[in-house]
Motif scaffolding. Sequence first.
Motif, PDB file in Angstrom:
ATOM      1  N   ALA A  57       0.812  -1.223   0.000  1.00  0.00           N
ATOM      2  CA  ALA A  57       0.000   0.000   0.000  1.00  0.00           C
ATOM      3  C   ALA A  57       0.844   1.273   0.000  1.00  0.00           C
ATOM      4  O   ALA A  57       0.624   2.164  -0.835  1.00  0.00           O
ATOM      5  N   PRO A  58       1.824   1.431   0.913  1.00  0.00           N
ATOM      6  CA  PRO A  58       2.622   2.667   0.857  1.00  0.00           C
ATOM      7  C   PRO A  58       3.453   2.777  -0.404  1.00  0.00           C
ATOM      8  O   PRO A  58       3.723   3.889  -0.879  1.00  0.00           O
ATOM      9  N   PHE A  59       3.836   1.629  -0.989  1.00  0.00           N
ATOM     10  CA  PHE A  59       4.606   1.685  -2.229  1.00  0.00           C
ATOM     11  C   PHE A  59       3.733   2.112  -3.411  1.00  0.00           C
ATOM     12  O   PHE A  59       4.201   2.806  -4.314  1.00  0.00           O
ATOM     13  N   LEU A  60       2.464   1.702  -3.386  1.00  0.00           N
ATOM     14  CA  LEU A  60       1.543   2.192  -4.415  1.00  0.00           C
ATOM     15  C   LEU A  60       1.326   3.698  -4.270  1.00  0.00           C
ATOM     16  O   LEU A  60       1.240   4.426  -5.262  1.00  0.00           O
ATOM     17  N   PHE A  61       1.229   4.163  -3.030  1.00  0.00           N
ATOM     18  CA  PHE A  61       1.101   5.602  -2.794  1.00  0.00           C
ATOM     19  C   PHE A  61       2.336   6.343  -3.292  1.00  0.00           C
ATOM     20  O   PHE A  61       2.237   7.427  -3.898  1.00  0.00           O
ATOM     21  N   ALA A  62       3.510   5.772  -3.052  1.00  0.00           N
ATOM     22  CA  ALA A  62       4.746   6.391  -3.538  1.00  0.00           C
ATOM     23  C   ALA A  62       4.775   6.421  -5.061  1.00  0.00           C
ATOM     24  O   ALA A  62       5.244   7.394  -5.664  1.00  0.00           O
ATOM     25  N   ALA A  63       4.267   5.362  -5.698  1.00  0.00           N
ATOM     26  CA  ALA A  63       4.220   5.354  -7.157  1.00  0.00           C
ATOM     27  C   ALA A  63       3.291   6.438  -7.685  1.00  0.00           C
ATOM     28  O   ALA A  63       3.584   7.097  -8.696  1.00  0.00           O
ATOM     29  N   LEU A  64       2.161   6.649  -7.000  1.00  0.00           N
ATOM     30  CA  LEU A  64       1.248   7.721  -7.393  1.00  0.00           C
ATOM     31  C   LEU A  64       1.915   9.090  -7.260  1.00  0.00           C
ATOM     32  O   LEU A  64       1.792   9.947  -8.148  1.00  0.00           O
ATOM     33  N   VAL A  78       8.589  13.841  -6.106  1.00  0.00           N
ATOM     34  CA  VAL A  78       9.434  12.667  -6.383  1.00  0.00           C
ATOM     35  C   VAL A  78      10.314  12.354  -5.174  1.00  0.00           C
ATOM     36  O   VAL A  78      10.467  11.187  -4.788  1.00  0.00           O
ATOM     37  N   ALA A  79      10.881  13.386  -4.564  1.00  0.00           N
ATOM     38  CA  ALA A  79      11.700  13.156  -3.369  1.00  0.00           C
ATOM     39  C   ALA A  79      10.857  12.601  -2.228  1.00  0.00           C
ATOM     40  O   ALA A  79      11.303  11.718  -1.489  1.00  0.00           O
ATOM     41  N   LEU A  80       9.625  13.093  -2.082  1.00  0.00           N
ATOM     42  CA  LEU A  80       8.741  12.573  -1.042  1.00  0.00           C
ATOM     43  C   LEU A  80       8.420  11.101  -1.281  1.00  0.00           C
ATOM     44  O   LEU A  80       8.370  10.304  -0.333  1.00  0.00           O
ATOM     45  N   ALA A  81       8.223  10.715  -2.543  1.00  0.00           N
ATOM     46  CA  ALA A  81       7.982   9.302  -2.858  1.00  0.00           C
ATOM     47  C   ALA A  81       9.181   8.442  -2.458  1.00  0.00           C
ATOM     48  O   ALA A  81       9.021   7.351  -1.902  1.00  0.00           O
ATOM     49  N   GLY A  82      10.384   8.930  -2.729  1.00  0.00           N
ATOM     50  CA  GLY A  82      11.578   8.189  -2.332  1.00  0.00           C
ATOM     51  C   GLY A  82      11.698   8.034  -0.826  1.00  0.00           C
ATOM     52  O   GLY A  82      12.071   6.964  -0.325  1.00  0.00           O
ATOM     53  N   LEU A  83      11.342   9.087  -0.101  1.00  0.00           N
ATOM     54  CA  LEU A  83      11.398   9.007   1.365  1.00  0.00           C
ATOM     55  C   LEU A  83      10.355   8.036   1.911  1.00  0.00           C
ATOM     56  O   LEU A  83      10.608   7.340   2.901  1.00  0.00           O
ATOM     57  N   VAL A  84       9.187   7.982   1.273  1.00  0.00           N
ATOM     58  CA  VAL A  84       8.154   7.020   1.710  1.00  0.00           C
ATOM     59  C   VAL A  84       8.654   5.594   1.540  1.00  0.00           C
ATOM     60  O   VAL A  84       8.529   4.749   2.441  1.00  0.00           O
ATOM     61  N   VAL A 124      16.287   4.757  -3.534  1.00  0.00           N
ATOM     62  CA  VAL A 124      17.476   5.525  -3.911  1.00  0.00           C
ATOM     63  C   VAL A 124      17.309   6.112  -5.314  1.00  0.00           C
ATOM     64  O   VAL A 124      17.671   7.275  -5.571  1.00  0.00           O
ATOM     65  N   LEU A 125      16.752   5.335  -6.247  1.00  0.00           N
ATOM     66  CA  LEU A 125      16.523   5.848  -7.599  1.00  0.00           C
ATOM     67  C   LEU A 125      15.548   7.020  -7.585  1.00  0.00           C
ATOM     68  O   LEU A 125      15.708   7.985  -8.354  1.00  0.00           O
ATOM     69  N   LEU A 126      14.548   6.960  -6.746  1.00  0.00           N
ATOM     70  CA  LEU A 126      13.604   8.068  -6.649  1.00  0.00           C
ATOM     71  C   LEU A 126      14.296   9.343  -6.160  1.00  0.00           C
ATOM     72  O   LEU A 126      14.064  10.437  -6.699  1.00  0.00           O
ATOM     73  N   LEU A 127      15.141   9.208  -5.163  1.00  0.00           N
ATOM     74  CA  LEU A 127      15.866  10.381  -4.672  1.00  0.00           C
ATOM     75  C   LEU A 127      16.841  10.908  -5.720  1.00  0.00           C
ATOM     76  O   LEU A 127      16.984  12.131  -5.887  1.00  0.00           O
ATOM     77  N   LEU A 128      17.500  10.013  -6.440  1.00  0.00           N
ATOM     78  CA  LEU A 128      18.392  10.455  -7.517  1.00  0.00           C
ATOM     79  C   LEU A 128      17.614  11.161  -8.623  1.00  0.00           C
ATOM     80  O   LEU A 128      18.072  12.171  -9.172  1.00  0.00           O
ATOM     81  N   GLY A 129      16.435  10.612  -8.952  1.00  0.00           N
ATOM     82  CA  GLY A 129      15.609  11.263  -9.964  1.00  0.00           C
ATOM     83  C   GLY A 129      15.206  12.660  -9.544  1.00  0.00           C
ATOM     84  O   GLY A 129      15.200  13.593 -10.359  1.00  0.00           O
ATOM     85  N   ALA A 130      14.882  12.848  -8.261  1.00  0.00           N
ATOM     86  CA  ALA A 130      14.524  14.179  -7.781  1.00  0.00           C
ATOM     87  C   ALA A 130      15.715  15.133  -7.841  1.00  0.00           C
ATOM     88  O   ALA A 130      15.555  16.323  -8.137  1.00  0.00           O
ATOM     89  N   LEU A 131      16.918  14.619  -7.587  1.00  0.00           N
ATOM     90  CA  LEU A 131      18.108  15.470  -7.657  1.00  0.00           C
ATOM     91  C   LEU A 131      18.450  15.851  -9.091  1.00  0.00           C
ATOM     92  O   LEU A 131      18.886  16.976  -9.357  1.00  0.00           O
ATOM     93  N   VAL A 132      18.245  14.922 -10.012  1.00  0.00           N
ATOM     94  CA  VAL A 132      18.609  15.191 -11.411  1.00  0.00           C
ATOM     95  C   VAL A 132      17.608  16.134 -12.068  1.00  0.00           C
ATOM     96  O   VAL A 132      17.984  16.993 -12.882  1.00  0.00           O
ATOM     97  N   MET A 133      16.339  15.989 -11.725  1.00  0.00           N
ATOM     98  CA  MET A 133      15.319  16.825 -12.359  1.00  0.00           C
ATOM     99  C   MET A 133      15.596  18.302 -12.099  1.00  0.00           C
ATOM    100  O   MET A 133      16.027  18.680 -11.012  1.00  0.00           O
ATOM    101  N   SER A 134      15.331  19.111 -13.116  1.00  0.00           N
ATOM    102  CA  SER A 134      15.510  20.555 -12.961  1.00  0.00           C
ATOM    103  C   SER A 134      14.237  21.242 -12.519  1.00  0.00           C
ATOM    104  O   SER A 134      14.254  22.408 -12.148  1.00  0.00           O
ATOM    105  N   GLY A 135      13.115  20.531 -12.561  1.00  0.00           N
ATOM    106  CA  GLY A 135      11.850  21.124 -12.147  1.00  0.00           C
ATOM    107  C   GLY A 135      11.273  22.027 -13.208  1.00  0.00           C
ATOM    108  O   GLY A 135      11.703  22.034 -14.362  1.00  0.00           O
ATOM    109  N   ARG A 136      10.293  22.820 -12.812  1.00  0.00           N
ATOM    110  CA  ARG A 136       9.643  23.731 -13.751  1.00  0.00           C
ATOM    111  C   ARG A 136      10.551  24.898 -14.074  1.00  0.00           C
ATOM    112  O   ARG A 136      11.299  25.370 -13.228  1.00  0.00           O
ATOM    113  N   THR A 137      10.475  25.364 -15.313  1.00  0.00           N
ATOM    114  CA  THR A 137      11.211  26.551 -15.703  1.00  0.00           C
ATOM    115  C   THR A 137      10.362  27.773 -15.411  1.00  0.00           C
ATOM    116  O   THR A 137       9.196  27.836 -15.785  1.00  0.00           O
TER     117      THR A 137
END
Length: 198
Positions: A57-64, A78-84, A124-137
């Motif tokens: 259940a929490p992993f499905l929430f993280a995927a959402l 994305v970082a919040l999903a990785g922390l979950v 860990v991949l979720l946290l890396l993805g959040a670090l790599v993303m530049s976010g909204r311009t």
Amino acid sequence: MIRNIVGSVLALAGATAAVWSPFRAWYDGRHGRDYAIDELFTGITDAKAEVLGSILAPFLFAALLTVLGVVFRSRLLVALAGLVVLGFTILWMVRVGQAEGSLTVGGDGAGLGDGVANALGGGVLLLLGALVMSGRTRTHRVDREPRPTHPTLDGPPPDDTTHGPDRHPQASAPYAATQTYDVPTWDPDRDDPPPPKR
């Protein structure tokens, strides 16, 4: 743009690994979907949990959260999903360690299984993805063209500073006279009569 694409790929890969992990062996051959989510707070038992009431259940929430973060290009989601994912995995490890007395890592279904590795790697991949993303311009505000400072036929410019206590009010008019002349007048009581014209 490239950073958002790479970060999104990493985040989606991490979410996929996290959701897939409960269907793998977590400890002593027991799958993660067999652990009830409430056991993470009350203590691990041998009872088999329902799939939607399990650690899935929490992993499905993280995927959402990950999908929303990718769609809206939100690094925070994305970082919040990785922390979950990491939080629930580590909490499970603590509870199993308390129930078993210690955690062991071994082959042939003994000790921690590859499901835990999938969950930790996914977080860990979720946290890396959040670090790599530049976010909204952010869009930059376009400044207006400066107003003209020279006088126009409509009057002085709005920011004209010639109207002050030390200035004559007509000095700022576009075509105001810059010099005044005194015209002599003859006073019959005080002045001599003017000479006759020839």
